[in-house]
Design an enzyme around this catalytic site. Structure first.
Site: not given
Lengths: 232, 217
Positions: B55-56
Site C-alpha cells: 500500500e505504500n
C-alpha cells in the site's frame, strides 16, 4: 521564474513561521525530505503541526524535530518506530491525530485539488468516525473527511527540471505527490536537478505547477528494515 | 487454568501461512499485512498467480533482495527492503488507496489482536499501552473484496482472541470474512462463527473449548 535555490535553508527563508501546518512526504524513512527537515530544525521554528504518514525514527527524519520539541501536533497513520514520540504522546506533551493511511493521503490530494471534504467508508464504526458527519448511499455509511490545506509542503523527488517537473523513484514516491499538492508553497528537494527539456514529458509524475522552490542535495537515504534473502 | 492452555497446539506459523495461501485465487490482486501474512508468498500453490499490492505504492511486489542489492527507495509497507518484478507498477499513496477503497484489490490477509462473532476486527491499538496506529488497515478492511485474518487462536494467557464482542478499539465493523488460527479455520456467518476445518491433531471440541465467540453449526 526562479525556482532553484542554493540550499534548504535558503529555500525556507521567509516562508516559515511558528504554529504553521506542514505537509511532509515520505513513508517510514523512504522518500523523506531529509534536508528540509534538518533546515527546519536549524530554523528553530516552533509549535508546528505536521501532516506526515510517519514521524521518522528517534535520530532521523521528523524524529529530529520531535527531539527538539518543535512539533506540537502530528497527523499520522503509524508512529510505531519512534520511542521519543511515544513518550511525548503518552505524557501529553504532543498532540496526535490518527488518520487511516488512505484517508490521510486522500485528504492531502483533496486539499490540493480544491476539495474541502469527501465521504469515505474507511473508519466507519470506529473511533475515527467520532464526531464526523455520516451519510448513507445504497445502504452503506460513509463519513466526512476534510481536505488538508497546508501552509507549506516539504517533499523529496529523485529528479526535477528547473521548472519543478518531477520524477520519483520506485516506492519513494509514496506521499510526496499528494503532500506536494496540498501546500500553498511547496519546497522540493531532489537528488538531481536536470536542464529543462531533458525529462520525457510523458514520464513526469508531478508537474511543476505544484512546485515552487527546488533544491538539490546529497541524501543519506537510511534503510529502516534491511531484509535480505540468502543468495541462490 | 483454561483448557486452552493444555489443548493441542495445532498449526505452526508456517502451516498457518500455507493454509492462508490456499485462499489465494488465480489472477487476483492481493494485499498482505505484516506478521504471519508476510510468510504467505512462500506457499502460493502451483498454478496460482497473484499480484501482491504494497500500500505504500506498488503492485507486483517481489521477494527480499539478496545482500548487496538492497535499495533504500524500494520497501514494502512493513518498511522492509524488497525487489520488483517484470510486471511491477509504482504509484503514489493517494492512488494506492484509491485502488484499495475502490474495491480493485480482491483480498487482504491481515493479523489481528481480536476478532468477534460479528466480524468486527481490532488490530491497531491497546489504549494506554501500545499506540502505534492503524496504518492502512482501516482502509484495507473497508475497501477490499474479502478479509482473511491469520492469528493465534488464544493470547499468551490462553484466553480466546475470538470473542463475542471485541474489547479493543476497532479497525473495522463487520469486515472479517474468514479467520485462520493455529487451531483451524472459521467463517463469520449469521449468528456467529462456523468451523470450516480444524488443524492437524485438533478436534472440533478442542476448537470450541478455546473459543469464546458463539460457534454455529
Amino acid at each position: 521564474m526562479k525556482k532553484v535555490y542554493g540550499s534548504a535553508k535558503e529555500a525556507l527563508d521567509g516562508i516559515v513561521h511558528d504554529d504553521m501546518l506542514i505537509a511532509a512526504g515520505g513513508f517510514g524513512l523512504c522518500g523523506i525530505p531529509e534536508l528540509l527537515i534538518d533546515a527546519l530544525v536549524e530554523s528553530g521554528v516552533k509549535g508546528l503541526t505536521v501532516a506526515s504518514n510517519n514521524a521518522g525514527v528517534d535520530d532521523f527524519g521528523l524524529g529530529k524535530l520531535l527531539a527538539t520539541r518543535q512539533i506540537k501536533k502530528m497527523m499520522s497513520s503509524y508512529v510505531g518506530e519512534n520511542a521519543e514520540f511515544m513518550r511525548q504522546y503518552l505524557s501529553g506533551e504532543l498532540e496526535l491525530e490518527f488518520n487511516p493511511q488512505g484517508t490521510l493521503a486522500e485528504r492531502m490530494r483533496a486539499g490540493g485539488a480544491g476539495i474541502p471534504g469527501f465521504y469515505t467508508k474507511t473508519g466507519v464504526g470506529t473511533v475515527i468516525a467520532d464526531g464526523k458527519d455520516v451519510k448513507s448511499w445504497d445502504g452503506q455509511d460513509y463519513i466526512l473527511e476534510e481536505g488538508i490545506f497546508a501552509d507549506i509542503s516539504i517533499v523529496k523527488a529523485w529528479k526535477a527540471d528547473e521548472t519543478g517537473n518531477a520524477i520519483f523513484r520506485k516506492t519513494a514516491r509514496n506521499f510526496n505527490p499528494p503532500a506536494a499538492m496540498c501546500g500553498k508553497i511547496c519546497i522540493m528537494e531532489v537528488e538531481e536537478i536536470v536542464p529543462v527539456g531533458s525529462l520525457d514529458p510523458d514520464a513526469i509524475h508531478l508537474p511543476g505547477v505544484y512546485v515552487h522552490r527546488i533544491i538539490q542535495g546529497t541524501h543519506e537515504k537510511r534503510i529502516e528494515q534491511r531484509t535480505t534473502r540468502p543468495a541462490a | 487454568m483454561t483448557t486452552a492452555q493444555q489443548g493441542p497446539k495445532g498449526w505452526d506459523r508456517n502451516q498457518m501461512a500455507a493454509r492462508a495461501a490456499r485462499e489465494l485465487q488465480d489472477g487476483t490482486y492481493v494485499n498482505l499485512g505484516i506478521g504471519i501474512p508476510t510468510l504467505v508468498p512462500n506457499f502460493i500453490p502451483e498454478g496460482v498467480e497473484v499480484t501482491l499490492q504494497s500500500e505504500n505504492g506498488m503492485l507486483g511486489m517481489g521477494p527480499f533482495p539478496v545482500e548487496g542489492e538492497e535499495d533504500a527507495d524500494l520497501i514494502n509497507a512493513g518498511k522492509q527492503t524488497i525487489t520488483e518484478l517484470p510486471n511491477t507498477a509504482y504509484f503514489d499513496s493517494a492512488f494506492s488507496f484509491g485502488m484499495i477503497r475502490g474495491g480493485k484489490i480482491a483480498m487482504a490477509i491481515l493479523g489481528a489482536m481480536e476478532v468477534d462473532e460479528n466480524g468486527d476486527l481490532a488490530n491497531w491499538m491497546i489504549p494506554g499501552k501500545l499506540v502505534k496506529g492503524m496504518g492502512g488497515a482501516m482502509d484495507l478492511v473497508a475497501g477490499v473484496g474479502r478479509v482473511v485474518v491469520v492469528m493465534d487462536h488464544t493470547n499468551k494467557h490462553g484466553d480466546s482472541k475470538l470473542l463475542k464482542t471485541c474489547t479493543l478499539p476497532l479497525t473495522g465493523k463487520a469486515v472479517v470474512d474468514r479467520v485462520i488460527t493455529n487451531l483451524g479455520v472459521l467463517d463469520v456467518v449469521e449468528g456467529g462463527l462456523k468451523i470450516v476445518e480444524t488443524a492437524d491433531g485438533v478436534s472440533e471440541q478442542d476448537l470450541r473449548n478455546a473459543t469464546e465467540a458463539t460457534i454455529v453449526s
